[in-house]
Scaffold this active site. Sequence first.
Site, short mmCIF file in Angstrom:
data_model
loop_
_atom_site.label_atom_id
_atom_site.label_comp_id
_atom_site.label_asym_id
_atom_site.label_seq_id
_atom_site.Cartn_x
_atom_site.Cartn_y
_atom_site.Cartn_z
N ASP A 133 -12.17 32.15 73.22
CA ASP A 133 -13.43 32.16 73.96
C ASP A 133 -14.01 33.58 73.81
O ASP A 133 -13.50 34.53 74.41
CB ASP A 133 -13.15 31.82 75.43
CG ASP A 133 -14.42 31.88 76.29
OD1 ASP A 133 -15.47 32.31 75.77
OD2 ASP A 133 -14.34 31.52 77.47
N GLN A 192 -17.52 36.65 76.32
CA GLN A 192 -17.68 38.00 76.86
C GLN A 192 -17.28 39.09 75.87
O GLN A 192 -17.47 40.27 76.15
CB GLN A 192 -16.85 38.17 78.15
CG GLN A 192 -17.29 37.31 79.31
CD GLN A 192 -18.69 37.64 79.83
OE1 GLN A 192 -19.25 38.69 79.54
NE2 GLN A 192 -19.26 36.73 80.58
N CYS A 218 -17.17 30.96 87.84
CA CYS A 218 -16.61 29.85 87.05
C CYS A 218 -15.16 30.12 86.68
O CYS A 218 -14.73 29.84 85.55
CB CYS A 218 -17.44 29.57 85.80
SG CYS A 218 -19.14 29.16 86.14
N1 PMP Z 1 -16.50 31.78 78.80
C1 PMP Z 1 -16.73 32.90 79.46
C2 PMP Z 1 -15.64 33.95 79.51
C3 PMP Z 1 -17.95 33.12 80.06
O1 PMP Z 1 -18.16 34.26 80.74
C4 PMP Z 1 -18.95 32.12 79.98
C5 PMP Z 1 -20.31 32.30 80.63
N2 PMP Z 1 -20.29 32.71 81.96
C6 PMP Z 1 -18.67 30.94 79.27
C7 PMP Z 1 -17.43 30.81 78.69
C8 PMP Z 1 -19.63 29.82 79.16
O2 PMP Z 1 -20.82 30.19 78.53
P1 PMP Z 1 -22.09 29.25 78.56
O3 PMP Z 1 -22.34 28.93 80.00
O4 PMP Z 1 -23.18 30.08 77.97
O5 PMP Z 1 -21.77 28.02 77.76
#
Ligand code: PMP
Length: 409
Positions: free
Chosen positions: A199, A202, A363
């Site tokens: 992922d 960030q 989240c």
């Molecule tokens: N992974 C991480 C570590 C994030 O910080 C985020 C966004 N807050 C996401 C995934 C998901 O990104 P998106 O909402 O743009 O799909």
Amino acid sequence: MTTLTDIRSAYPALRQTINGHPLTYLDSAATALKPTPVIEAVTAYLRENGASVHRSVHTLAERATEAYEAARADVARFIGAAAPETVVFTRGATESLNLVAYGYARRHLAPGDEILLTPAEHHSNLVPWQQVALATGARLVYVELEPDGQLSLEAVRAALSERTRLVAVTQASNVLGTINPVAEIARLAHAVGAVVVVDGAQSVPHLPVDVTALDCDFLAFSGHKLGAPTGIGILYGKPERLEETEPLLFGGEMIQLVERERSTWADPPAKFEGGTPNVAGAIGLGAAVRFLEGIGMATVAAHDRELAEEAYRRLAAIDGVRVYGPPAPRTGLVAFNIEGVHPHDVAQVFDAEGIAIRAGHHCAQPLMRWLGVAATARASFGPYNGPDDLDALVRGILATKRYFSRGSR
Ligand code: PMP
């Protein structure tokens, strides 16, 4: 050399006052401000073109296709991918991770297989794997974090086994600010035959990321955190992994041949880009990565790290403020709480001061549980932030403390 003043002048959103104060933007981990070259690239496409890609032979369509594919090449270069064909346009990191979960993991995992995760994962790199586990009978295994939130290679090594089929890990935590040793994790995971999903939501906006050096199988990230519009993101995949991945969306543009009863798919990346794509978003993302390359990702990384580490030091020194994650090294953010004040109230006081920060569970509910809190406030940095913004952050905290000590009397 590009100065902070030059960089700030490229972000028109900074030229405004919020609640009577010049805007202090400290929410780049949620989404980054958009620089003028992105706004201009998207506007030029909408004003002078607006055509779809890969469909018609007329000049506008050809120009749109060229710009769309040039953006793909820009992204490939930016992340060190060997070929543009390994770069798939999606709606964002969440869709990219779901594409791997549905298209790859559901097809390749079976009962008894294990998916290795950390408790620091964003829901977008956690809930899809829960769904994969439910559908396939695979099991989720969590590598526990060190007390300061870091991920130790020893713990990863101990958790891996020949049952591990997939490792899903964030390169940079959106709460702890930690940077995980993804290249080493990939080496350990590959040694047991597991596939590595990173992922990069960030990390890609804050660090030089080279998928070839990381040797990850998949990397997911979102354009909007890099300064592109929302609704565009990337899934990078090794060519052999993309071959093994089924599409998520079936329909126009992703096929090779359609018969009445069955169809065959186009080669990647078209196989994963069913339907009319977000051409404006892709063009904006190309402009965003070129803009960041102009500053230099090593410069961006050093700048963000310096701000975050200084923010940590200054916040940790304030009475009643708790800061989460290790003091260093960290990526461009700092999550904190002020004793006795709900983080949403903190964000509200900050907003009254013209300072945008984020408050909530980010989240990352399992991580909140691990930290023993329901939520935190979070200040996060972009290339346009500087020492004045750190002063504003401290000013916001002192204003919050003043406000609530008055209220509680
Ligand atoms: N992974 C991480 C570590 C994030 O910080 C985020 C966004 N807050 C996401 C995934 C998901 O990104 P998106 O909402 O743009 O799909």
